[in-house]
Enzyme design. Structure first.
Site, PDB file in Angstrom:
ATOM      1  N   HIS A   1     -65.570  80.584 -94.676  1.00 20.94           N
ATOM      2  CA  HIS A   1     -64.281  80.920 -95.304  1.00 20.94           C
ATOM      3  C   HIS A   1     -63.537  79.643 -95.689  1.00 20.94           C
ATOM      4  O   HIS A   1     -62.730  79.135 -94.908  1.00 20.94           O
ATOM      5  CB  HIS A   1     -63.418  81.722 -94.329  1.00 20.94           C
ATOM      6  CG  HIS A   1     -63.926  83.100 -94.093  1.00 20.94           C
ATOM      7  ND1 HIS A   1     -63.573  84.162 -94.895  1.00 20.94           N
ATOM      8  CD2 HIS A   1     -64.769  83.591 -93.159  1.00 20.94           C
ATOM      9  CE1 HIS A   1     -64.181  85.255 -94.454  1.00 20.94           C
ATOM     10  NE2 HIS A   1     -64.913  84.939 -93.408  1.00 20.94           N
TER      11      HIS A   1
ATOM     12  N   CYS B   1     -68.314  84.899 -97.727  1.00 22.12           N
ATOM     13  CA  CYS B   1     -68.823  85.565 -96.524  1.00 22.12           C
ATOM     14  C   CYS B   1     -69.512  86.891 -96.884  1.00 22.12           C
ATOM     15  O   CYS B   1     -70.649  86.882 -97.325  1.00 22.12           O
ATOM     16  CB  CYS B   1     -67.699  85.730 -95.501  1.00 22.12           C
ATOM     17  SG  CYS B   1     -68.343  85.916 -93.825  1.00 22.12           S
TER      18      CYS B   1
ATOM     19  N   GLU C   1     -61.123  79.286 -97.582  1.00 26.56           N
ATOM     20  CA  GLU C   1     -59.677  79.500 -97.776  1.00 26.56           C
ATOM     21  C   GLU C   1     -58.847  79.028 -96.585  1.00 26.56           C
ATOM     22  O   GLU C   1     -57.688  78.662 -96.733  1.00 26.56           O
ATOM     23  CB  GLU C   1     -59.371  80.969 -98.078  1.00 26.56           C
ATOM     24  CG  GLU C   1     -59.646  81.984 -96.970  1.00 26.56           C
ATOM     25  CD  GLU C   1     -61.052  82.559 -96.983  1.00 26.56           C
ATOM     26  OE1 GLU C   1     -61.977  81.847 -97.429  1.00 26.56           O
ATOM     27  OE2 GLU C   1     -61.240  83.697 -96.508  1.00 26.56           O
TER      28      GLU C   1
HETATM   29  N1  GLN Z   1     -69.223  91.870 -92.191  1.00 24.70           N
HETATM   30  C1  GLN Z   1     -69.901  90.644 -92.392  1.00 24.70           C
HETATM   31  C2  GLN Z   1     -70.393  90.037 -91.100  1.00 24.70           C
HETATM   32  O1  GLN Z   1     -69.934  90.364 -90.039  1.00 24.70           O
HETATM   33  C3  GLN Z   1     -69.049  89.645 -93.157  1.00 24.70           C
HETATM   34  C4  GLN Z   1     -67.829  89.216 -92.409  1.00 24.70           C
HETATM   35  C5  GLN Z   1     -66.817  88.521 -93.281  1.00 24.70           C
HETATM   36  O2  GLN Z   1     -66.835  88.646 -94.500  1.00 24.70           O
HETATM   37  N2  GLN Z   1     -65.925  87.770 -92.675  1.00 24.70           N
HETATM   38  O3  GLN Z   1     -71.258  89.196 -91.121  1.00 24.70           O
END
Ligand code: GLN
Length: 543
Positions: free
Chosen positions: A513, A380, A515
């Protein structure tokens, strides 16, 4: 007909109600029963999405896009049953729903009160969409005695009274502390906590005592006598090295069998703990150590990245390695010290994150991984930082940055509406921060023959998201010419979902994600493959 098992906690918090609920669910499931687990949280936030994960722990995201308590992660990992937004409720959510109803005039004429309106709402939540389940396990967050938990406890008391005692059961989890100086285990805190519970009308059927030492018969008898439960329903929960031992310990205490007895149910199947025993044997076996660096801005985390920690363990078990995943403070990394700090690790991971703090160090770590061919996994935020790194250092866009960090610079990461105009794509606003991110499961198409498609053994995947910002796709062709491939895109082609570097042993970034979907019995392929790359790298280093 569903039976309801309510799990409350007493004496102190963090006794492991979540793991107890998850383990019990697994034991019942292994006997062939259908189980649902739910969590009732007494805080006033509508969901944990806006809470600081470093205080409250990870925000776990469900397939249907709910931001929930981290315990739902345990539930999913232990039962392999995907949670939904119907499985977690908070006081904030309840009040929000009730106040909205009141404003719509749905209670016209009545005074809206905790009893019956709040308690009715809670009762409805408990049995909502329960159909084929044999058991519903409901964990009540917080500790008995807290002001916040009272409406929940009142609601479960009423629920049990209305459904009939043969359809519900109360488990109370407490602490039996060991006093070193006198060499004694103390039962008094448990007695007091049960007294509190009984004063609000709940008589526990089973008391689970968390302790660091075996609880002798005499102490169990004392708890039984003062708390009014049968001696064999005082169950110990001893501290264990690995969470995967918890179901095995509860099986040894015959927890699930006793519950079936209380409900007057015959044992459907014999318990079969092979899946847990196999994992524990692996955890306890001697395995080769492999060190990886998780580069992040906060390093003393505990539960802030629970699913990530778990997924890494799953990946290491499938590779027979003993993973040493060390958190490295990105705020301390700069161009001059990056190789000194990272040279002893066999792989680098940059997890999800928010905010500008520590990002320059993360970008340096990625540059190091890219140049020196160290396996790199960006999740992410980690993928977004990898794009910024390549934009700056490969394409020469020196001011490349994300609009998450303010107005300055060249935004290669930004809100969708900032770089796609007039295409009708609606993305979360920045004004209202609760529940407005891109949340939940979305499909992505993977490029044929890409490393990631080989890892998944598929060209179509479905993974969970939680982000507000997106990689600007306009950079795609320029970066691809330099070897940074956009190996995953949303099915309509508009959103970059995965990237990878050619001519690198393992360099993958994903906007989702993975995970959240890893399981101890079914490690996520990306984590297995990443740890394999780390293992290979550590073997090359030692050659
Ligand atoms: N801050 C970033 C966004 O909002 C990544 C978010 C995250 O890593 N879950 O896109």
């Amino acid at each position: 007909m569903a039976r309801y098992i309510f799990v409350t906690g007493g004496v102190v918090s963090s006794l492991g109600k979540g793991l107890t609920s998850a383990s019990l669910a697994s034991l019942l499931q292994l006997r062939g029963y259908k189980v649902k687990i739910r969590k009732l949280d007494p805080y006033l936030n509508v969901d944990p999405g806006t809470m600081n994960p470093f205080e409250h722990g990870e925000v776990f995201v469900t397939d249907d896009g709910a931001e929930t308590d981290l315990d739902l992660g345990h539930y999913e990992r232990f039962t392999n049953r995907p949670a939904t937004k119907e499985d977690n409720i908070t006081t904030g959510q309840i009040y929000k729903d009730i106040i909205e109803k009141e404003r719509r005039g749905e209670y016209l004429g009545s005074t809206v009160q905790i009893i019956p309106h709040v308690t009715n709402h809670i009762k409805k939540f408990i049995s909502n969409k329960v159909s084929k389940e044999d058991f519903v396990i409901c964990e009540i967050g917080g500790t008995v005695g807290d002001i916040e938990s009272l409406p929940f406890l009142e609601a479960i008391r009423q629920f049990s009274n209305e459904e009939g005692r043969n359809k519900s059961l109360f488990i109370h989890l407490t602490l039996v502390p060991y006093i070193q100086a006198s060499g004694e285990l103390k039962t008094k805190p448990t007695q007091h906590s049960v007294k509190d519970l009984r004063s609000i009308g709940i008589q526990p059927d089973i008391i689970i005592c968390r302790s660091e030492k075996n609880i002798p018969k005499e102490e169990k008898r004392k708890i039984s006598l003062f708390c009014n439960v049968e001696p064999e329903h005082v169950i110990q929960s001893i501290d264990v090295k690995s969470i995967y031992e918890v179901p095995i310990k509860y099986d040894a205490e015959k927890l699930d069998k006793k519950i079936l007895n209380i409900f007057g149910l015959k044992e459907k199947n014999k318990s079969n703990l092979k899946i847990w025993k196999d994992i524990v044997t692996k955890v306890n076996s001697k395995r080769k150590k492999v060190s990886i660096a998780i580069v992040g801005k906060y390093v003393d985390l505990k539960d802030a990245y629970k699913s990530l920690d778990e997924a890494l363990i799953h990946g290491s078990l499938s590779n027979d390695v003993d993973l040493d995943a060390e958190w490295v403070d990105s705020k301390k990394i700069n161009k001059n010290n990056v190789s000194k700090i990272l040279k002893n690790y066999s792989a680098i991971l940059i997890p999800g994150g928010f905010g500008v703090k520590g990002t320059e160090g993360k970008i340096e770590a990625i540059a190091y991984a890219r140049k020196y061919k160290v396996p790199f996994f960006g999740i992410c935020f980690g993928m977004q930082m990898a794009i910024i790194e390549s934009a700056r250092n490969v394409l020469g866009i020196k001011k490349a940055t994300s609009s998450e960090f303010g107005n300055g610079g060249k935004h290669v990461i930004g809100l969708m509406q900032e770089w796609i105009k007039g295409k009708g794509i609606q993305k979360g606003s920045e004004k209202n921060l609760g529940g407005t991110m891109r949340l939940g499961s979305y499909k992505a198409k993977l490029k044929k023959n890409s490393l990631i498609s080989k890892i998944y053994k598929s060209n179509l995947i479905n993974e969970r998201h939680r982000h507000r910002y997106e990689v600007n796709k306009n950079l795609k062709s320029k970066l691809e010419k330099k070897g940074l491939i956009f190996s995953g895109l949303s099915p309509d082609g508009s959103l970059p979902e995965a990237i990878e570097l050619e001519n690198h042993p393992w360099f993958i970034g994903v906007q989702f994600h993975p995970e959240f979907k890893s399981r101890p019995f079914a490690p996520h392929p990306l984590f297995s493959s990443f740890i394999k790359a780390a293992k290979n790298n550590s073997e090359n280093k030692n050659d």
